[in-house]
Design a protein around this motif. Sequence first.
Motif, PDB file in Angstrom:
ATOM      1  N   LEU A   1      62.528  23.557  52.014  1.00 52.76           N
ATOM      2  CA  LEU A   1      62.459  22.677  50.862  1.00 52.76           C
ATOM      3  C   LEU A   1      61.182  22.912  50.069  1.00 52.76           C
ATOM      4  O   LEU A   1      60.143  23.265  50.630  1.00 52.76           O
TER       5      LEU A   1
ATOM      6  N   PRO B   1      64.575   7.354  54.148  1.00 51.84           N
ATOM      7  CA  PRO B   1      65.174   8.673  53.912  1.00 51.84           C
ATOM      8  C   PRO B   1      66.680   8.615  53.689  1.00 51.84           C
ATOM      9  O   PRO B   1      67.398   7.849  54.333  1.00 51.84           O
TER      10      PRO B   1
ATOM     11  N   SER C   1      63.479  19.060  42.701  1.00 52.60           N
ATOM     12  CA  SER C   1      63.383  19.606  44.052  1.00 52.60           C
ATOM     13  C   SER C   1      64.270  20.832  44.157  1.00 52.60           C
ATOM     14  O   SER C   1      65.242  20.977  43.413  1.00 52.60           O
TER      15      SER C   1
ATOM     16  N   CYS D   1      65.400  12.988  52.060  1.00 49.60           N
ATOM     17  CA  CYS D   1      64.347  12.732  51.077  1.00 49.60           C
ATOM     18  C   CYS D   1      64.203  11.232  50.849  1.00 49.60           C
ATOM     19  O   CYS D   1      65.137  10.456  51.098  1.00 49.60           O
ATOM     20  N   TRP D   2      63.017  10.834  50.335  1.00 50.29           N
ATOM     21  CA  TRP D   2      62.768   9.436  50.037  1.00 50.29           C
ATOM     22  C   TRP D   2      61.677   9.331  48.974  1.00 50.29           C
ATOM     23  O   TRP D   2      60.981  10.301  48.694  1.00 50.29           O
TER      24      TRP D   2
ATOM     25  N   VAL E   1      70.253  14.799  51.741  1.00 49.07           N
ATOM     26  CA  VAL E   1      70.533  15.619  50.555  1.00 49.07           C
ATOM     27  C   VAL E   1      71.966  16.124  50.657  1.00 49.07           C
ATOM     28  O   VAL E   1      72.385  16.643  51.696  1.00 49.07           O
TER      29      VAL E   1
ATOM     30  N   LEU F   1      59.158  20.886  46.551  1.00 52.27           N
ATOM     31  CA  LEU F   1      59.241  19.726  45.668  1.00 52.27           C
ATOM     32  C   LEU F   1      58.285  19.872  44.502  1.00 52.27           C
ATOM     33  O   LEU F   1      57.149  20.336  44.666  1.00 52.27           O
TER      34      LEU F   1
ATOM     35  N   HIS G   1      57.765  11.782  45.642  1.00 55.33           N
ATOM     36  CA  HIS G   1      58.828  11.771  46.640  1.00 55.33           C
ATOM     37  C   HIS G   1      58.496  12.768  47.744  1.00 55.33           C
ATOM     38  O   HIS G   1      57.639  13.637  47.589  1.00 55.33           O
TER      39      HIS G   1
ATOM     40  N   LEU H   1      65.827  13.296  44.802  1.00 57.55           N
ATOM     41  CA  LEU H   1      66.141  13.080  46.219  1.00 57.55           C
ATOM     42  C   LEU H   1      67.423  13.792  46.635  1.00 57.55           C
ATOM     43  O   LEU H   1      67.707  13.901  47.833  1.00 57.55           O
TER      44      LEU H   1
ATOM     45  N   CYS I   1      60.323  14.949  51.329  1.00 56.81           N
ATOM     46  CA  CYS I   1      61.526  15.390  52.026  1.00 56.81           C
ATOM     47  C   CYS I   1      61.141  15.953  53.384  1.00 56.81           C
ATOM     48  O   CYS I   1      60.019  16.441  53.588  1.00 56.81           O
TER      49      CYS I   1
END
Length: 644
Positions: free
Chosen positions: A3, A312, A10, A292-293, A315, A5, A280, A301, A282
Amino acid sequence: MALALGGHHSCARMADGTARCWGRNSSGQIGDGTTVERPSPVAVRGLGAVRELALGADHTCAVLADSTVRCWGDNRLGQLGEGTMAERSAPALVPGLGGVEQITARGAHTCARLRDGSVRCWGENSSGQIGNGAPSASVARPTAVVGLPRVIDVRAGDRHTCALTADRVVMCWGASFAGQMPRAPPAVAGLEGTVEIALGARHTCARSAGGAVRCWGGGGRGRPALVPGVGAVVQIAAGSASICARTTDGEVLCWPLEGGRPSPVSGLGSATALAMGEGHACALSSSGEAWCWGDGRQGQLGDGAASHRTSPVPVRSLALRVVQLAARGSQSCAVLADHTVRCWGEGARTSTVPTAVTGLGPVAEVAVGRSHVCARLEDRSVRCWGTNEEGQLGDGTASPRADPTPVPGLPPVAQIAAGNDHACARGTNGAVWCWGANGKGQLGDGSRADRHAPTVVGRLTDAVELALGWEHGCARSRDASVRCWGSNSFGQIDDLSPADRLVPTRAADLDGALQIEAYGSRTCALLDNRSVSCLGDGSRTVSRVAGAAQIALGWRHACVRRADGGVQCWGQGSRGQLGDGTTTPRPAPVQVQGLGDVADLALGDEHSCALITDGTVRCWGDDSRGQLGEGAILVREAPVRVRF
């Protein structure tokens, strides 16, 4: 999967090397050729196989498998590095930039670490964050950072940049927000032994080899201060106003920049990796899902909504057990339960995540050389691929092969092994054949002539096990004696003289061997009294490990798997290859942290891997070429799970 961001978008690098992005797209930062906001992941257009992604506020960059860089999105300050200020809604090549090992972006600037350890940056330079010693509004092409020694990690903040040098010193340049570093890159005091750095908008954090975290900047600290209450940390990440840490047990803790104690993130379970954007965060869960959150107003997210999440959420739209491991140099390979092969690290197919090798039938075994790989198929034939200057692929030529090519002239093969630039096969009849480089007699045929096709190793008719070092080889016979051939310059065969042995010679110190292992300029045997006897590097050593069941060798370290499934390692530990949570050398065996019941071991130059009985793989140590297979380019002092 890995991941990355950005400010309000993202991206994920998938196991097949493709990239998917979601979130705000006002400048084309999603890379799908439009400027339409995407609350769920969509494919990036026109990319090859992606090794790494980096996201700024409104732009995205990717390092491809060929070590070139492509960027897209906002370009008003030259942050795409292609010499103009034109916005791009699809990837554009960054010209004049090759050999890239790492990419990082934040705010409106981007930096790349090259294979030689140098750093080049481009984009906004209003605070000197490009590091070229001449602050200006922007720099539209990659420019060298002045005054840096060799760098192993580089990270970008909004208007500052930091680098971790090869000798574990942290150096920063750019904006001096609330105590940030000045424009020239000085060393940050009090951070000796740093193994990881993370930069937020205006703050910086560093993790030590022991798992302690120190942060400074943004929150009013002009010098690094210890963060209390986080335990032993294995990864850190920084957002614009918050910091998160992942501990050795997989727990994720987060805390605000402006004070407050770290608290656990609920609903996530055990995490294996972290990434943070401006607002955010992840994480990858132990089951392989992405969660994610935080701020989700632009869909960052990836849950198909456009709202905040205080816990969370998974995805959306992102979609074997391992039976054998092999590693050497900066490459690792695994045979999966479906008899396919995945490799990662620096090889014929350089990748930071396990990549499928095509053109093979059902595979029984793999062996990894310095820059070539050989596979023994279930039909007992052999195929090899990679570099071939010395004939190490055994196909009768000196031409490199990106795809597996058959090794002709072999009888049914029971085992294969690979050295630096040569390979050997043990037949079902106990004879041994070798091919490739032979300057030290490592083919054992009585000559020093390179062989582009298999040649018989003399005097061997009852071999039951084969092991190859860089320039020597050994075979264990049915009577538990060991015979070796090739280079003896460090006493890896015997201590009678340093002369090369052009034909197999008995290594008396290894009599009674239950298992043999060779690597670099060393040979070791697990003996019938459960001690470990080693030759080479100018000395003979004996180590006792209670209940020892398997031995594995790296360049300057060794590990033993015990009968109870535990692992102990000793030797050089400067790259975390001993797995005890430190980078300290250990003359005697120490316990590897955080492993389950181990079924098999494989060691590279400065990294180690273990196959767990549940079929998962965990690796630790040097990750400078992606050889840990977890999608990052870091040093890991404790085991991390390989993501297949």
